[in-house]
Design a protein around this motif. Sequence first.
Motif, mmCIF file in Angstrom:
data_model
loop_
_atom_site.group_PDB
_atom_site.id
_atom_site.type_symbol
_atom_site.label_atom_id
_atom_site.label_comp_id
_atom_site.label_asym_id
_atom_site.label_seq_id
_atom_site.Cartn_x
_atom_site.Cartn_y
_atom_site.Cartn_z
ATOM 1 N N PRO A 132 1.686 10.398 11.080
ATOM 2 C CA PRO A 132 2.376 10.757 12.320
ATOM 3 C C PRO A 132 1.582 10.380 13.567
ATOM 4 C CG PRO A 132 2.576 12.539 10.736
ATOM 5 C CD PRO A 132 1.607 11.553 10.142
ATOM 6 N N GLU A 133 0.249 10.499 13.494
ATOM 7 C CA GLU A 133 -0.580 10.151 14.651
ATOM 8 C C GLU A 133 -0.456 8.665 14.983
ATOM 9 O OE1 GLU A 133 -2.264 13.834 12.756
ATOM 10 O OE2 GLU A 133 -1.521 11.912 12.029
ATOM 11 N N LEU A 134 -0.547 7.816 13.958
ATOM 12 C CA LEU A 134 -0.418 6.375 14.197
ATOM 13 C C LEU A 134 0.998 6.011 14.614
ATOM 14 C CD1 LEU A 134 -2.557 4.629 11.425
ATOM 15 C CD2 LEU A 134 -3.203 5.345 13.724
ATOM 16 N N GLN A 177 -7.270 -6.712 17.838
ATOM 17 C CA GLN A 177 -6.937 -6.815 16.413
ATOM 18 C C GLN A 177 -5.704 -7.687 16.175
ATOM 19 O OE1 GLN A 177 -7.428 -2.936 14.141
ATOM 20 N NE2 GLN A 177 -7.482 -2.173 16.243
ATOM 21 N N ILE A 178 -4.683 -7.520 17.000
ATOM 22 C CA ILE A 178 -3.451 -8.297 16.831
ATOM 23 C C ILE A 178 -3.728 -9.779 17.050
ATOM 24 C CG2 ILE A 178 -1.116 -8.683 17.707
ATOM 25 C CD1 ILE A 178 -1.179 -5.657 18.558
ATOM 26 N N ALA A 179 -4.467 -10.099 18.119
ATOM 27 C CA ALA A 179 -4.775 -11.500 18.398
ATOM 28 C C ALA A 179 -5.607 -12.121 17.281
ATOM 29 C CB ALA A 179 -5.508 -11.616 19.736
ATOM 30 N N ALA A 180 -6.583 -11.376 16.783
ATOM 31 C CA ALA A 180 -7.406 -11.886 15.676
ATOM 32 C C ALA A 180 -6.561 -12.065 14.424
ATOM 33 C CB ALA A 180 -8.570 -10.939 15.414
ATOM 34 N N HIS A 181 -5.634 -11.137 14.184
ATOM 35 C CA HIS A 181 -4.756 -11.240 13.012
ATOM 36 C C HIS A 181 -3.944 -12.524 13.037
ATOM 37 C CE1 HIS A 181 -1.928 -10.086 9.864
ATOM 38 N NE2 HIS A 181 -0.936 -10.339 10.698
ATOM 39 N N ALA A 294 7.542 -4.252 14.044
ATOM 40 C CA ALA A 294 6.491 -5.196 13.657
ATOM 41 C C ALA A 294 5.110 -4.553 13.703
ATOM 42 C CB ALA A 294 6.534 -6.424 14.568
ATOM 43 N N ILE A 295 4.826 -3.766 14.749
ATOM 44 C CA ILE A 295 3.490 -3.165 14.831
ATOM 45 C C ILE A 295 3.331 -2.077 13.775
ATOM 46 C CG2 ILE A 295 4.046 -1.423 16.593
ATOM 47 C CD1 ILE A 295 0.752 -3.426 16.202
ATOM 48 N N LEU A 296 4.401 -1.363 13.462
ATOM 49 C CA LEU A 296 4.323 -0.370 12.387
ATOM 50 C C LEU A 296 3.995 -1.035 11.049
ATOM 51 C CD1 LEU A 296 7.339 1.929 13.333
ATOM 52 C CD2 LEU A 296 4.942 2.654 13.212
ATOM 53 N N GLU A 297 4.546 -2.219 10.810
ATOM 54 C CA GLU A 297 4.239 -2.951 9.577
ATOM 55 C C GLU A 297 2.783 -3.390 9.552
ATOM 56 O OE1 GLU A 297 5.755 -3.458 6.759
ATOM 57 O OE2 GLU A 297 7.498 -2.286 7.398
ATOM 58 N N LEU A 298 2.249 -3.815 10.690
ATOM 59 C CA LEU A 298 0.833 -4.191 10.741
ATOM 60 C C LEU A 298 -0.062 -2.981 10.484
ATOM 61 C CD1 LEU A 298 0.631 -6.755 13.699
ATOM 62 C CD2 LEU A 298 0.713 -7.203 11.242
ATOM 63 N N TYR A 299 0.348 -1.804 10.991
ATOM 64 C CA TYR A 299 -0.387 -0.580 10.682
ATOM 65 C C TYR A 299 -0.349 -0.314 9.173
ATOM 66 C CZ TYR A 299 -0.263 0.970 15.654
ATOM 67 O OH TYR A 299 -0.419 1.100 17.009
ATOM 68 N N ALA A 300 0.855 -0.443 8.602
ATOM 69 C CA ALA A 300 1.026 -0.130 7.176
ATOM 70 C C ALA A 300 0.181 -1.056 6.302
ATOM 71 C CB ALA A 300 2.495 -0.231 6.789
ATOM 72 N N GLY A 302 -2.636 -2.369 7.195
ATOM 73 C CA GLY A 302 -4.045 -2.252 7.538
ATOM 74 C C GLY A 302 -4.558 -3.408 8.363
ATOM 75 N N ALA A 303 -3.654 -4.282 8.836
ATOM 76 C CA ALA A 303 -4.072 -5.414 9.670
ATOM 77 C C ALA A 303 -4.502 -4.942 11.055
ATOM 78 C CB ALA A 303 -2.936 -6.425 9.788
ATOM 79 N N VAL A 304 -3.906 -3.853 11.526
ATOM 80 C CA VAL A 304 -4.273 -3.234 12.806
ATOM 81 C C VAL A 304 -4.473 -1.756 12.539
ATOM 82 C CG1 VAL A 304 -3.549 -2.717 15.161
ATOM 83 C CG2 VAL A 304 -2.965 -4.926 14.144
ATOM 84 N N THR A 305 -5.617 -1.241 12.956
ATOM 85 C CA THR A 305 -5.931 0.178 12.758
ATOM 86 C C THR A 305 -6.363 0.776 14.089
ATOM 87 O OG1 THR A 305 -6.675 -0.279 10.495
ATOM 88 C CG2 THR A 305 -7.294 1.842 11.458
#
Length: 339
Positions: A132-134, A177-181, A294-300, A302-305
């Motif tokens: 929930p926090e993320l 993190q997103i740019a590096a990904h 899209a950002i929720l998927e990157l969180y899921a 672990g690409a962006v934390t």
Amino acid sequence: MFAAQYNPGNKDLTLKDDYPVPHPGPGQVLVKVAACGVCHSDVAFIDGSVLPYPLVLGHEISGYVVKSGDGVTQSFRADALYAVLAIHPSSQSVNGLPALFDSPGAAYDGGFAEYILVRPDQLVPVPAGVSPELAAVAADAGINAYKFVVHSAQIDGTRKRTVLVIGVGGLGHQAVQIAAHFGATVYACDPKPEARELALKLGAVEAFSPSELEIKVAEGFVVNVAMDFVSRKSTFEAAKAILRHNNLSFPADPRLIVKAGMTSETLEFTTFDTLTYNLTIVTPQYGSRLDLEAILELYAKGAVTPVVSSYPLREVNKVLNDLRNGDVMGRIVVIPGEF
């Protein structure tokens, strides 16, 4: 229910134990708030008395649907977590303010409370494994960091890019993190040593203090894109300076400055800057539902934390003061009810 109410002219929110639980009207759903992010715009609303009426602040929300009003045809599982899209496609000018303010915590009561009313089309399902926090952080800092990097800065993996992220805060540390990904070579600039250390851990190849960046630029350091998450005069001038040093052939792709921060300072540029140095200055707004997904998927994945700290909602005034004083690393969320 417990809620933290903004009142124009007061620096502290008023904590209330007896704030009425809202009832969903036609086309509305009642959401039990799981977490709500605390944003610099909340501080701006309070300190500038931007909103001329009392209400509950908080626009970065995740939660669970507990009741639907008349006319709501969608069904919602009681255990399904949703992120709340703060600004939806049909947002419009309200109370004399632009459509950008047609959002929870601006036009109507927001997430610094145990319950909130929203429209069904504002609810975006949260993938498994995302807390929930993320999910709350995704609803503003995450969605915007994603849009600013992928769409505004055009860092989407289709071309090689070098980018400087100025300000490694709640949005900036996610932008790194997103740019590096997406394959960019990422540099960062922040006056705080701990923020520079964080940027390096998250994918930046180098991180500079403002004075170090000035020296690097004088030595010929260049990037394709400067993303300014601070948007003060000093950071805008630094962004222009680092892009002016590019040795351009003609014709060439524009050198981009993405103004991703919000201040009341007046920033200046001339057509000599933009035409001679081939600069494009982009001032993006809130992202779309697709960006939030899209950002929720990157969180899921672990690409962006995101770096997130949690506090009880009753401590929201302390959190707001920490933001004012620059004592926050990453993002902070408040948790209503039991903590």
